[in-house]
Design a protein around this motif. Structure first.
Motif, PDB file in Angstrom:
ATOM      1  N   SER A 356       0.760  -1.188  -0.009  1.00 19.66           N
ATOM      2  CA  SER A 356      -0.057  -0.064  -0.180  1.00 19.66           C
ATOM      3  C   SER A 356       0.940   1.281   0.013  1.00 19.66           C
ATOM      4  N   HIS A 357       1.813   1.327   0.840  1.00 18.61           N
ATOM      5  CA  HIS A 357       2.862   2.436   0.812  1.00 18.61           C
ATOM      6  C   HIS A 357       3.458   2.582  -0.439  1.00 18.61           C
ATOM      7  N   LEU A 358       3.931   1.558  -1.086  1.00 13.75           N
ATOM      8  CA  LEU A 358       4.724   1.646  -2.323  1.00 13.75           C
ATOM      9  C   LEU A 358       3.627   2.119  -3.362  1.00 13.75           C
ATOM     10  N   ASN A 359       2.500   1.652  -3.473  1.00 11.64           N
ATOM     11  CA  ASN A 359       1.614   2.091  -4.434  1.00 11.64           C
ATOM     12  C   ASN A 359       1.301   3.620  -4.127  1.00 11.64           C
ATOM     13  N   ASN A 360       1.129   4.300  -2.944  1.00  6.23           N
ATOM     14  CA  ASN A 360       1.159   5.475  -2.631  1.00  6.23           C
ATOM     15  C   ASN A 360       2.465   6.375  -3.290  1.00  6.23           C
ATOM     16  N   VAL A 361       3.321   5.790  -2.878  1.00  2.00           N
ATOM     17  CA  VAL A 361       4.551   6.501  -3.571  1.00  2.00           C
ATOM     18  C   VAL A 361       4.539   6.510  -4.828  1.00  2.00           C
ATOM     19  N   PHE A 362       4.160   5.346  -5.683  1.00  2.00           N
ATOM     20  CA  PHE A 362       4.014   5.599  -7.063  1.00  2.00           C
ATOM     21  C   PHE A 362       2.839   6.654  -7.477  1.00  2.00           C
ATOM     22  N   LYS A 421       9.214 -10.057  -3.133  1.00  4.61           N
ATOM     23  CA  LYS A 421       9.090 -10.883  -4.319  1.00  4.61           C
ATOM     24  C   LYS A 421       9.248 -12.259  -3.987  1.00  4.61           C
ATOM     25  N   SER A 422      10.142 -12.486  -2.837  1.00  2.00           N
ATOM     26  CA  SER A 422      10.225 -13.689  -2.215  1.00  2.00           C
ATOM     27  C   SER A 422       9.136 -14.460  -1.238  1.00  2.00           C
ATOM     28  N   THR A 423       8.451 -13.404  -0.914  1.00  2.32           N
ATOM     29  CA  THR A 423       7.555 -13.767  -0.067  1.00  2.32           C
ATOM     30  C   THR A 423       6.069 -13.666  -0.328  1.00  2.32           C
ATOM     31  N   ASP A 424       6.038 -12.836  -0.994  1.00  2.57           N
ATOM     32  CA  ASP A 424       4.153 -12.678  -1.731  1.00  2.57           C
ATOM     33  C   ASP A 424       4.525 -12.158  -2.907  1.00  2.57           C
ATOM     34  N   TYR A 425       4.562 -13.317  -3.897  1.00  2.00           N
ATOM     35  CA  TYR A 425       4.775 -12.732  -5.305  1.00  2.00           C
ATOM     36  C   TYR A 425       3.428 -12.076  -5.769  1.00  2.00           C
ATOM     37  N   GLY A 426       2.414 -12.266  -5.300  1.00  2.00           N
ATOM     38  CA  GLY A 426       1.225 -11.804  -5.629  1.00  2.00           C
ATOM     39  C   GLY A 426       1.079 -10.333  -5.736  1.00  2.00           C
ATOM     40  N   LYS A 427       1.624  -9.636  -4.517  1.00  2.00           N
ATOM     41  CA  LYS A 427       1.589  -8.210  -4.167  1.00  2.00           C
ATOM     42  C   LYS A 427       2.616  -7.712  -4.953  1.00  2.00           C
ATOM     43  N   TYR A 428       3.835  -8.282  -4.936  1.00  2.00           N
ATOM     44  CA  TYR A 428       4.870  -7.843  -5.669  1.00  2.00           C
ATOM     45  C   TYR A 428       4.473  -7.576  -7.394  1.00  2.00           C
ATOM     46  N   GLU A 429       3.949  -8.632  -7.568  1.00  2.00           N
ATOM     47  CA  GLU A 429       3.197  -8.517  -9.152  1.00  2.00           C
ATOM     48  C   GLU A 429       2.262  -7.554  -9.385  1.00  2.00           C
ATOM     49  N   GLY A 430       1.382  -7.138  -8.551  1.00  2.00           N
ATOM     50  CA  GLY A 430       0.605  -6.241  -8.551  1.00  2.00           C
ATOM     51  C   GLY A 430       1.340  -4.806  -8.478  1.00  2.00           C
ATOM     52  N   LEU A 431       2.341  -4.544  -7.798  1.00  2.00           N
ATOM     53  CA  LEU A 431       3.046  -3.379  -7.529  1.00  2.00           C
ATOM     54  C   LEU A 431       3.816  -3.146  -8.795  1.00  2.00           C
ATOM     55  N   THR A 432       4.405  -4.329  -9.665  1.00  2.00           N
ATOM     56  CA  THR A 432       4.778  -4.142 -11.037  1.00  2.00           C
ATOM     57  C   THR A 432       4.121  -3.664 -12.157  1.00  2.00           C
ATOM     58  N   LYS A 433       2.765  -4.342 -11.871  1.00  2.00           N
ATOM     59  CA  LYS A 433       1.537  -3.947 -12.929  1.00  2.00           C
ATOM     60  C   LYS A 433       1.326  -2.298 -12.599  1.00  2.00           C
ATOM     61  N   ASN A 434       1.214  -1.897 -11.506  1.00  2.00           N
ATOM     62  CA  ASN A 434       0.828  -0.544 -11.211  1.00  2.00           C
ATOM     63  C   ASN A 434       2.074   0.482 -11.873  1.00  2.00           C
ATOM     64  N   TYR A 435       3.220   0.066 -11.458  1.00  2.00           N
ATOM     65  CA  TYR A 435       4.404   0.927 -11.720  1.00  2.00           C
ATOM     66  C   TYR A 435       4.469   1.144 -13.375  1.00  2.00           C
ATOM     67  N   MET A 436       4.179  -0.330 -14.186  1.00  2.00           N
ATOM     68  CA  MET A 436       4.032  -0.157 -15.635  1.00  2.00           C
ATOM     69  C   MET A 436       2.955   0.637 -15.961  1.00  2.00           C
ATOM     70  N   SER A 488      -7.536   5.866  -4.480  1.00  2.00           N
ATOM     71  CA  SER A 488      -7.441   4.444  -4.824  1.00  2.00           C
ATOM     72  C   SER A 488      -6.081   3.905  -4.336  1.00  2.00           C
ATOM     73  N   SER A 489      -5.219   4.607  -3.545  1.00  2.00           N
ATOM     74  CA  SER A 489      -3.874   4.265  -3.043  1.00  2.00           C
ATOM     75  C   SER A 489      -3.785   2.884  -2.267  1.00  2.00           C
ATOM     76  N   GLY A 490      -5.217   2.737  -1.434  1.00  2.00           N
ATOM     77  CA  GLY A 490      -5.134   1.787  -0.762  1.00  2.00           C
ATOM     78  C   GLY A 490      -5.221   0.362  -1.448  1.00  2.00           C
ATOM     79  N   LYS A 491      -5.557   0.299  -2.727  1.00  2.00           N
ATOM     80  CA  LYS A 491      -5.796  -0.918  -3.625  1.00  2.00           C
ATOM     81  C   LYS A 491      -4.579  -1.178  -4.685  1.00  2.00           C
ATOM     82  N   LEU A 492      -4.185  -2.064  -4.976  1.00  2.00           N
ATOM     83  CA  LEU A 492      -3.325  -2.107  -5.657  1.00  2.00           C
ATOM     84  C   LEU A 492      -3.336  -2.037  -7.000  1.00  2.00           C
ATOM     85  N   THR A 493      -4.616  -2.690  -7.520  1.00  2.00           N
ATOM     86  CA  THR A 493      -5.203  -2.210  -8.867  1.00  2.00           C
ATOM     87  C   THR A 493      -5.397  -0.864  -9.222  1.00  2.00           C
ATOM     88  N   GLY A 494      -6.062  -0.166  -8.300  1.00  2.00           N
ATOM     89  CA  GLY A 494      -6.374   1.165  -8.513  1.00  2.00           C
ATOM     90  C   GLY A 494      -7.395   1.288  -9.591  1.00  2.00           C
TER      91      GLY A 494
END
Length: 919
Positions: A356-362, A421-436, A488-494
């Motif tokens: 959530s924090h990284l998504n807000n930073v994005f 990335k090593s513990t919760d790949y789903g959230k890592y992948e969600g952040l990757t998608k949002n960043y892109m 929408s910063s609290g959601k990964l997909t936004g």
């Protein structure tokens, strides 16, 4: 034969420690007779070796020489050919069959008999004798005492056959004993009977001593038996004592067993206690997370550097606790299960908080960059922004915004991204998608604005200080989009609908402006000068120089921030994601997509394609504009793009930048080829005026312009080969179409068109020194020279026509066989006729004819090539050549007549010079 045996024994076999037993004079069957000897020999040293040796005379015939030898053990068959009739032929079967013819049957039989006897005595493997009579095998070979020493005579040539068969050689030990015995008796050799009698007496003495020894040993045996009986009695007594001792120790053994069992139980208990303590210590040391780490995971500040460091250390500690390798049975303990559940909850809580924090930073970074972008677009009318002057300066200087501060802020979270990335790949992948998603929209707007500035600079249709004045202001749209992103910063997909809507509106306005720029850029190459082309080259180079570090910096950041250095197969866990075309893929398809880009380079390239998907079409649009402004711009673009592609491939041939620039380079190369094809087509479509001089053809001048420009552009370029191929195509087109126009010309003579244009081509190639066109340069010079000569001869013609006809008749008479000095006696060609013709061409008339010729040539030639004086000088030389020819004929055919031309060569030179100066 006896003399030969002695000679062979002395010269050949004695030096080799061999004895000759039998000899036969033979020659090879079926060939020219060359006599030689087959010899049966034995060695004098033990063990005895038996050989069959072939001996022949030397070429000079003064001595014998040993040619070849076979071991008798290698002989398999002896074939005498016929056992009844006398026949000198026989065969010896060694590794191959040797056919011989003896000088006589007697020699042959004696040799075979000797071979048989040697076989019987020395060989265990018996030789097969074929077609040999039994009487011959029973007889002994007649070997003289001369050939066999006395010691061997008896064994070979005489004695009983059974004695030979029963004979057994002494071994080395037996020989040594016999020699010692014989050395002890001096007369052992001289008086064998006395020696044998002595040995017999000694043997009788030994037998008697042996019998006495046997009789004396019987008493000792009886004594030994008594001693054994006494020993058995003692053993019985010892056994009785041992039995009593064993009964006494039995009770002690039982007591000791009880003590041992008690000690074993104590030791086992201690061991179990130590192991239990070790297991407890292991679990406490490896599965206990410090309170400080727990607090950092639950409440740590992810905005400050100190808080990020504390959270990173806590996350690493949590990961170590979760990844500890439990020993067998630990997972069944209730406390371990509780601790694992607690770790799982902490991980899930921190992962959700971190994502959530990284998504807000994005979102914050995207919003800030978006505000700067619109401030940059409306810097003339947006109040309250201190950065407006800076942004205006960026626009004027054609630069892209720098994202280094954003990258620097995000790289603080790189280790936490690796943990996620090593513990919760789903959230890592969600952040990757949002960043892109965020970056693709941001870069699309920045890059499109950047290319709009480049297009305006290329066309120069509007003043740069007002180029963004027509763009609509979007403060309300930015505010609305920012609120949507923060909400929408609290959601990964936004929620991205407002971003998409704003992107469509902005891109639509830019597309309309781009189309207008393309319309305004519809200019021909003649409207531009070298300065315009240099300006385009600098702008295009600036565009590529800005894009390259932008892509490399973003790729480096993606690799570091998303931790894509390691190659690993990562399964997809997102609910859905966007494909490369912007559509949505379901979970199952998404998993297959991520698995297909498992390696580092593939995943980075896919992210770069999504983020910078607008670069390639914008570059193609810019290239199309440059090509539309001036087709020669494709030369600049080919060189610049090739250099940047080469640089990118040296860094990483499979990178996004290398692939994208390579694709664009293909488009540039096509435009370059199209430019060459258009020039060739324009050559073919050239039409000449029927009322005016042709002069230098337009495509010849255009080729000069193209070659001069290309040489300046392609100096030290990587794609020089493409230019050389284009040169070949263009120059061949120029040659073909110059000749085509020359053939179609009506007002200007064909030779003039060819001469002037090929002279211009030759001068151009000589000046530019293009190595691949050396052959064409020579060809142009040859064509220029040929057509110059042809035009001179054709234009000059026969200025002294009647005189020329007269001398043609003179040459015809000479050709018919009349001698030159007798031509003057011909009625039509006498001296009076010659004088009449010469009087018709006084100097005044000659000068008038040359003046008319000069005017004619002046009308044919064009001024820009300045070949009039060259042609006039060539005509002068040709006229003088004709004059000298006429003078020579007068001197040879009319000797002593005193007839001469009414003008001289000097007069011709003066006429030509004055005519040239007067015009």
């Amino acid at each position: 034969m006896t003399a030969i045996k002695h000679a062979l024994q002395r010269d050949i076999f004695t030096p080799n420690d061999e004895r000759l037993l039998s000899i036969v004079n033979v020659c090879k069957a079926g060939k020219k007779k060359k006599n030689c000897f087959l010899c049966a020999t034995v060695t004098t040293e033990r063990p005895v070796q038996v050989n069959v040796v072939k001996v022949k005379k030397s070429d000079k015939g003064d001595f014998y020489k040993r040619q070849i030898a076979w071991a008798l053990r290698d002989l398999a068959v002896v074939d005498a050919k016929d056992a009844i009739k006398e026949n000198p032929e026989f065969d010896l079967h060694f590794e191959k069959i040797y056919k011989w013819v003896a000088s006589s049957t007697a020699e042959k039989n004696a040799f075979i008999s000797c071979i048989w006897k040697l076989n019987q005595r020395y060989l265990r493997k018996k030789i097969d004798f074929v077609n040999v009579s039994s009487q011959l095998l029973e007889e002994l070979p007649k070997v003289t005492e001369e050939s066999v020493p006395s010691g061997e005579n008896q064994s070979v040539t005489g004695g009983d056959e059974e004695a030979v068969d029963e004979y057994q050689e002494l071994n080395a030990r037996e020989e040594q004993d016999i020699e010692i015995m014989m050395e002890g008796c001096e007369y052992a050799i001289s008086n064998a009977e006395a020696f044998a009698e002595k040995l017999s007496r000694e043997l009788q003495v030994l037998d008697g001593a042996n019998i006495q020894s046997i009789m004396a040993s019987e008493k000792q045996v009886n004594i030994l038996m008594k001693l054994l009986d006494e020993a058995l009695k003692e053993v019985d007594q010892i056994e009785l004592k041992l039995s009593s001792y064993e009964e006494m120790l039995q009770s002690v053994k039982e007591q000791m067993d009880q003590i041992s069992e008690s000690n074993h139980l104590i030791h086992l208990s201690n061991t179990n206690n130590v192991k239990l303590l070790s297991e407890i210590e292991f679990l406490v040391n490896h599965m206990d997370l410090a309170k400080g780490h727990i607090k950092a995971l639950q409440e740590g500040d992810l905005a400050s550097s100190r808080g990020i460091e504390a959270c990173t250390n806590a996350a690493d500690a949590l990961l170590q606790c979760m990844n500890v390798a439990l020993r067998p049975g630990h997972d069944m303990l209730h406390a371990v299960k509780q601790q694992q559940q607690r770790f799982g909850d902490l991980r899930e809580q921190f992962a959700r908080r971190l994502a959530s924090h990284l998504n807000n930073v994005f979102v914050q970074q995207f919003t800030q960059a978006l505000l700067q972008l619109y401030s940059r677009s409306n810097f003339l009318s947006v109040p309250g922004h201190d950065q407006s002057s800076t942004l205006a300066q960026h626009s004027i200087e054609l630069t892209l915004p720098n994202h280094h501060p954003f990258h620097r802020d995000l790289l603080r979270y790189a280790k936490l991204m690796e943990w996620l990335k090593s513990t919760d790949y789903g959230k890592y992948e969600g952040l990757t998608k949002n960043y892109m998603d965020y970056l693709s929209r941001l870069y699309e707007r920045e890059i499109k604005d950047f290319f709009e500035v480049a297009k305006i600079k290329m066309t120069g249709t509007t003043k740069e200080s007002k180029k963004f004045a027509t763009l609509p202001r979007k403060e309300s749209a930015v505010k609305q989009e920012t609120e949507s992103l923060h909400g929408s910063s609290g959601k990964l997909t936004g929620s991205t609908s407002s971003l998409n809507k704003l992107s469509v509106q902005s891109s639509g306005s830019r597309r309309s402006q781009s189309s207008s720029l393309l319309d305004m850029g519809n200019m021909s190459a003649s409207d531009l000068d070298v300065a315009d082309r240099t300006k385009f080259d600098k702008i295009f180079e600036q565009v590529l120089s800005e894009l390259e570090p932008l892509c490399l910096a973003e790729q480096d950041f993606i690799s570091k921030f998303f931790k894509l250095q390691q190659h690993q197969n990562i399964p997809g866990t997102m609910a859905e994601t966007e494909d490369l075309d912007g559509g949505m893929l379901p979970r199952q398809q998404n998993s297959s997509v991520l698995q297909s880009v498992s390696s580092e380079k593939d995943m980075i390239r896919q992210m770069m394609i999504k983020i910078f998907r607008c670069i390639e079409p914008e570059l193609n649009n810019l290239i199309a504009l440059g090509d539309k402004i001036d087709s020669f711009n494709s030369l600049y673009m080919l060189v610049k793009m090739s250099h940047h592609v080469w640089t990118a491939q040296n860094v990483d041939p499979a990178s996004f930048l290398s692939t994208t620039l390579g694709n664009v380079l293909v488009t540039v190369k096509r435009n370059f080829d199209k430019c060459i094809s258009n020039q060739i087509r324009q050559m073919e479509e050239v039409k000449i005026s029927k009322k005016s001089k042709v002069g230098i053809l337009p495509f010849v001048a255009e080729f000069e312009e193209f070659a001069g420009l290309a040489e300046s552009i392609f100096k030290n370029a990587e794609r020089r080969g493409d230019l050389d191929k284009a040169y070949i195509k263009l120059i061949r087109g120029v040659f073909v179409n110059v000749e085509k126009v020359a053939n179609e010309s009506q007002k200007t003579p064909r030779d003039v068109v060819m001469m002037e244009n090929f002279h211009h081509i030759f001068a151009t190639l000589s000046r530019l020194k293009i190595s691949c066109l050396e052959a064409e340069k020579k060809e142009a010079k040859q064509k220029y020279t040929d057509h110059l000569q042809s035009y001179v001869i054709y234009s000059l013609g026969q200025p002294l026509e009647k005189l020329n006809h007269f001398f043609e008749g003179v040459e015809a008479r000479v050709a018919q066989g009349i001698r030159e000095e007798e031509v003057s006696y011909q009625l039509a060609f006498n001296k009076q006729e010659l004088r009449k013709v010469i009087k018709e061409y006084p100097g005044k008339e000659v000068k008038k004819g040359l003046d008319n010729l000069y005017k004619k040539v002046d009308k044919h030639l064009c001024e820009e090539e300045n070949l009039l004086q060259v042609v006039w000088h060539s005509m002068q030389d040709e006229f003088i050549r004709q004059y000298k020819h006429f003078e020579g004929l007068i001197a040879r055919c009319y000797p002593g007549s005193g007839v001469t031309m009414e003008f001289t060569i000097q007069d011709i030179l003066d006429y030509c010079s004055s005519i040239a100066q007067s015009h």
